[in-house]
Design a protein around this motif. Sequence first.
Motif, PDB file in Angstrom:
ATOM      1  N   HIS A   5       0.823  -1.216   0.000  1.00  0.00           N
ATOM      2  CA  HIS A   5       0.000   0.000   0.000  1.00  0.00           C
ATOM      3  C   HIS A   5       0.858   1.268   0.000  1.00  0.00           C
ATOM      4  O   HIS A   5       0.607   2.219   0.742  1.00  0.00           O
ATOM      5  N   GLY A   6       1.880   1.258  -0.888  1.00  0.00           N
ATOM      6  CA  GLY A   6       2.805   2.383  -0.958  1.00  0.00           C
ATOM      7  C   GLY A   6       2.148   3.688  -1.370  1.00  0.00           C
ATOM      8  O   GLY A   6       2.482   4.756  -0.849  1.00  0.00           O
ATOM      9  N   PHE A   7       1.208   3.633  -2.309  1.00  0.00           N
ATOM     10  CA  PHE A   7       0.571   4.862  -2.783  1.00  0.00           C
ATOM     11  C   PHE A   7      -0.336   5.455  -1.710  1.00  0.00           C
ATOM     12  O   PHE A   7      -0.379   6.676  -1.528  1.00  0.00           O
ATOM     13  N   GLU A   8      -1.054   4.580  -1.000  1.00  0.00           N
ATOM     14  CA  GLU A   8      -1.892   5.052   0.095  1.00  0.00           C
ATOM     15  C   GLU A   8      -1.037   5.654   1.208  1.00  0.00           C
ATOM     16  O   GLU A   8      -1.404   6.674   1.816  1.00  0.00           O
ATOM     17  N   TRP A   9       0.103   5.032   1.444  1.00  0.00           N
ATOM     18  CA  TRP A   9       1.035   5.540   2.454  1.00  0.00           C
ATOM     19  C   TRP A   9       1.543   6.932   2.066  1.00  0.00           C
ATOM     20  O   TRP A   9       1.652   7.822   2.921  1.00  0.00           O
ATOM     21  N   MET A  10       1.839   7.157   0.776  1.00  0.00           N
ATOM     22  CA  MET A  10       2.291   8.488   0.343  1.00  0.00           C
ATOM     23  C   MET A  10       1.221   9.538   0.583  1.00  0.00           C
ATOM     24  O   MET A  10       1.535  10.666   0.966  1.00  0.00           O
ATOM     25  N   GLN A  11      -0.042   9.186   0.370  1.00  0.00           N
ATOM     26  CA  GLN A  11      -1.122  10.137   0.628  1.00  0.00           C
ATOM     27  C   GLN A  11      -1.206  10.468   2.110  1.00  0.00           C
ATOM     28  O   GLN A  11      -1.483  11.615   2.496  1.00  0.00           O
ATOM     29  N   LYS A  12      -0.941   9.485   2.948  1.00  0.00           N
ATOM     30  CA  LYS A  12      -0.924   9.715   4.396  1.00  0.00           C
ATOM     31  C   LYS A  12       0.211  10.680   4.752  1.00  0.00           C
ATOM     32  O   LYS A  12       0.033  11.616   5.547  1.00  0.00           O
ATOM     33  N   MET A  13       1.386  10.465   4.152  1.00  0.00           N
ATOM     34  CA  MET A  13       2.523  11.350   4.415  1.00  0.00           C
ATOM     35  C   MET A  13       2.244  12.760   3.884  1.00  0.00           C
ATOM     36  O   MET A  13       2.668  13.758   4.475  1.00  0.00           O
ATOM     37  N   LYS A  14       1.509  12.841   2.776  1.00  0.00           N
ATOM     38  CA  LYS A  14       1.147  14.156   2.243  1.00  0.00           C
ATOM     39  C   LYS A  14       0.221  14.881   3.216  1.00  0.00           C
ATOM     40  O   LYS A  14       0.385  16.083   3.484  1.00  0.00           O
TER      41      LYS A  14
END
Length: 367
Positions: free
Chosen positions: A123-132
Motif C-alpha cells: 500500500h505504498g501509494f496510500e502511504w504516500m497520501q498519508k505522508m502528504k
Amino acid sequence: MKKLGFGLMRLPYADNKEWGNIDLEKTKEMVDAYMAEGFTYFDTAWVYHGGHSERAFGELVAKRYPREKFQVTSKMPVWELKEEGDLDRIFNEQLKKCGIEYFDYYFMHALGDGNYKSAQKFHGFEWMQKMKAEGKIKHPGFSFHDSAEKLEEILNDHPEVELVQLQINYIDWESDNVQARKCYEVAMKHGVQVAIMEPIKGGSLANVMDDAKKIFKDVNPDASVASWAVRYAASLDNVLVVLSGMSNMEQLKDNMSYMKDFKPLDDKEREAVKKATELIKSTIAIPCTACRYCTDGCPQSINIPRYFEIYNESKRYGVDSFKWHYNEEKKKGGAPAECVQCRACEGHCPQHLEIVDLLKEVVKTFE
C-alpha cells in the motif's frame, strides 16, 4: 523553478569509503555554484552511491542553506519492502539522512511490473497520501522503467499521482525497450507533470560520433554536444525538471550556461537532432546508461557498465584499439567470463537488457 535538476547519482569520485567514494569537497563546490545561479532542485535516492547520496545532500545542502531555497526528491526502494512498517522505517531514515522535515517530491522508485506489485502489496501509494496529509511529502509520484501499457495501468489505478519521472532522450524517443515517446504521451493524457531522467543517456550523448557532432556544430558551433540532449528533453511540454547526473564542475558550468535562461529548440535545431539521431543509433551496440543498478548484487563483482562501454567503443573504432582497456579492467577482478548467469542484474536493469547474453558477446569479442 529553473528546469535543470542536480541528479545526485554520479557525484565526483574520491577514495573515501566512509562517504561512498563521494568527493565531498568537489561536490560542495558544485552545489554552491549551482545554487548561486538560481538553480534549486536536487534528486537523490536510498541506493545512490551505496546509500551515501542522501547523507551528502544533508551535509552539503540542507545544513548549509535555508529550507525554502531548495527542492529535494528522494525515493522509496520498494524492492526492499518486507512489511508495511518498512515504509515508515526507511522514510524516517531518509528524512534524517537528508536533514529535512519533508520532501518536496517523493517517489516510489523504479516502478515496473515487479516493483509495482510490491508497491501495491504494501500500500505504498496510500502511504504516500498519508505522508502528504501529514506534510511530510508535498507532491507524491513515482519513477518509471517499463512499457507505456504498464504506465497507463498505474496512472489509471492511482489518479492521485502528481508527478512521474521518465527516461527521455532523443535516442530513446522511439526505442522499443524504453518507449520514451509512448510513455510521455501516456503522462500527457493523464495530465501528470513529468520529471526527466537520463537526458544524456548516462553521458553517452555528450560523446557522439564525429559525423553527428558535425551536424550539431554546423547549426551552432558554440553549443556543447551535451546541450542538445538536455535542451531536447527540456523543450517538451509539461516538464517540471530535467535531471543531469553531473560529475564535475565542467559539466555543471556547461549545463548552467544554456539552462539559466532556457530557450526551447527551434525547428532548425529539431531537424539537426533528427539527423544526428539516425547516425548515432547506427553505432550504439549496447544501449547501457551506466546507471550501475546491475552491479550492486552481482556475486562476481563484474563492472558490467564499464565492459559494455569498452565493447561499444570497440564497435566504433575497432577491437584492437580497446583490447588493452579490456585487459586492464580484467586485472581489477570480476571478468565477464566469470559470470555465473544468475541473471540478478537483469531484474534491476532499467533498459531491460539481456545482460548475461551480452556479457557472453563481450567475452567472444575480446577473448
